[in-house]
Design an enzyme around this catalytic site. Structure first.
Site, PDB file in Angstrom:
ATOM      1  CG  ASN A  44      -1.137   1.738   6.020  1.00 60.34           C
ATOM      2  OD1 ASN A  44      -2.122   0.745   6.464  1.00 60.34           O
ATOM      3  ND2 ASN A  44      -0.361   1.675   5.069  1.00 60.34           N
ATOM      4  CG  HIS A 129       4.969  -4.251   0.103  1.00 57.76           C
ATOM      5  ND1 HIS A 129       5.909  -3.397  -0.544  1.00 57.76           N
ATOM      6  CD2 HIS A 129       3.671  -3.727   0.158  1.00 57.76           C
ATOM      7  CE1 HIS A 129       5.281  -2.274  -0.582  1.00 57.76           C
ATOM      8  NE2 HIS A 129       3.930  -2.362  -0.362  1.00 57.76           N
ATOM      9  CD  GLU A 173       3.896  -8.378   3.316  1.00 60.73           C
ATOM     10  OE1 GLU A 173       3.056  -7.776   3.945  1.00 60.73           O
ATOM     11  OE2 GLU A 173       3.752  -8.216   2.108  1.00 60.73           O
ATOM     12  CB  SER A 177       0.091  -5.034   3.597  1.00 63.95           C
ATOM     13  OG  SER A 177       0.428  -5.467   2.292  1.00 63.95           O
ATOM     14  CG  ASP A 202       8.277  -5.726   5.626  1.00 61.78           C
ATOM     15  OD1 ASP A 202       8.240  -5.170   6.593  1.00 61.78           O
ATOM     16  OD2 ASP A 202       7.897  -5.636   4.403  1.00 61.78           O
ATOM     17  CG  HIS A 205       0.970  -3.841   7.388  1.00 56.35           C
ATOM     18  ND1 HIS A 205       0.402  -2.792   7.327  1.00 56.35           N
ATOM     19  CD2 HIS A 205       1.937  -3.906   6.229  1.00 56.35           C
ATOM     20  CE1 HIS A 205       0.474  -2.302   5.931  1.00 56.35           C
ATOM     21  NE2 HIS A 205       1.392  -2.941   5.463  1.00 56.35           N
ATOM     22  CE  LYS A 232       2.616   0.052   6.279  1.00 59.40           C
ATOM     23  NZ  LYS A 232       3.656   0.813   5.370  1.00 59.40           N
TER      24      LYS A 232
END
Length: 367
Positions: A44, A129, A173, A177, A202, A205, A232
């Protein structure tokens, strides 16, 4: 003990038993496991920051900062480094305030469990997540999961349930992910305003890896609460929440994962702030390189998407076999299996970084 042994046996039988790999070292786009070097498609560290020794040396040559905080921040574990980084991040997202947490898991856990109390409800994308799911479970409020990216389903739930609760929070998110797909943020904003909800996104990523700015896809949009991690794309450690002053003050007083945790060592905090300020041009250049690599990869696949590319195989056994074949060819792409992903969707997850070589991608796709 017998029950534990039996559950382990079942996990092994179903191809779900996990072990921790013996990682010896990592370098730019490579990983050494049990003495063998592989091309690393499991990281990541999207910009490849964590393995840039020249950056680390430059930072350390001018750094004389404590290696331990030795306490929770509300006692004696805070320092000017925390305040400096929180100001940097809140400015980056154009938000009033920021609060640093130890990990992305603790951040989502603490934010959701604090903000959702008795008489409140969280509406959560079904593929969110585990940290979001566990935060909802620990809260005293109710939670309802809507089908992934099914905004009609979410609206039906809001129509039927919103009026039964005091506070409602929609949580998603931004870049997911395990699938690498991107939320329709404008639609969530429309629904949150229509049904008087808070919206939490979120950006773990996407932060510094995807979107028009380093702030992911939420920048300049009507998002009330944004969480993300430094572990990440920034190649550091820790996580954060940005919001208005009232929400951050509330979290300082109510988020148990913040209150009762020894804080991150100041040297890690200073490293993150140095990267986001003194090395911002470097980060932006690495982000552009990642975008170019992602674009070329999707051209090969005749698809569109992000730097996270799932190759869904289905069964655990088949996925493990393909992962082992690729490993024998020098490519480290671990099999992703339930409960990380839904049953029947075991996959390989290609995690592209700014150090990824197109030749390696072509070889993996042709194998």
């Amino acid at each position: 003990m017998q029950r534990i042994k039996e559950e382990l046996r079942i996990l092994e039988k179903n191809g779900n038993l996990r072990t921790i790999p013996s990682i010896e070292s990592k370098s730019d786009g490579k990983i050494v496991i049990d003495g063998v070097e592989y091309v690393n498609f499991a990281s990541n560290d999207y910009l490849g920051i964590s393995t840039k020794q020249e950056l680390i040396n430059e930072f350390l040559s001018n750094s004389h900062i404590a290696l331990s905080s030795a306490s929770a921040r509300l006692l004696s574990g805070s320092s000017k480094e925390f305040k400096n980084l929180e100001k940097t991040v809140s400015n980056l997202f154009n938000k009033e305030a920021c609060l640093i947490f130890n990990t992305g898991y603790q951040c989502n856990l603490g934010v959701i469990s604090a903000l959702s109390g008795k008489g409140d409800v969280v509406f959560s994308d079904k593929l969110n997540h585990a940290s979001i799911i566990d935060g909802m479970r620990l809260s005293e409020g109710d939670f309802i999961r809507y089908k992934h990216f099914d905004y009609n389903h979410l609206e039906r739930l809001l129509q039927a349930k919103r009026g039964q609760y005091k506070r409602a929070i929609i949580v998603s998110e931004s870049v997911f992910s395990m699938d690498g797909d991107v939320v329709d943020l404008d639609k969530l904003i429309e629904l949150k305003n229509k049904y008087n909800c808070l919206l939490m996104v979120d950006e773990a990523h996407a932060f510094c890896a995807y979107g028009e700015t380093l702030a992911g896809i939420s920048y300049g949009k009507d998002v009330d609460i944004i969480t993300a991690t430094f572990g990440k794309a920034v190649g550091s450690f820790g996580a954060f929440c940005v919001a208005n002053n009232e929400i951050i003050s509330y979290l300082i007083n109510k988020a148990r994962s913040f209150i009762f945790s020894t804080s991150i060592p100041p040297i890690n905090i200073a490293w993150t702030n140095w990267l986001l300020t003194e090395k911002r041009d470097y980060i932006e250049a690495r982000k552009k390189l990642l975008e170019e690599i992602s674009s070329k990869t999707h051209q090969l696949l005749n698809t569109e998407g992000t730097h996270i590319i799932p190759i869904i195989i289905g069964s655990n056994d088949d996925t493990l076999r393909v992962a082992e074949k690729l490993k024998s060819m020098g490519y480290y792409i671990p099999a992703i299996r339930p409960p990380t992903v839904p049953e029947g969707t075991s996959r390989l997850r290609l995690s592209l970084t700014a150090d990824t070589k197109i030749e390696d991608i072509k070889r993996v796709l042709l194998s």
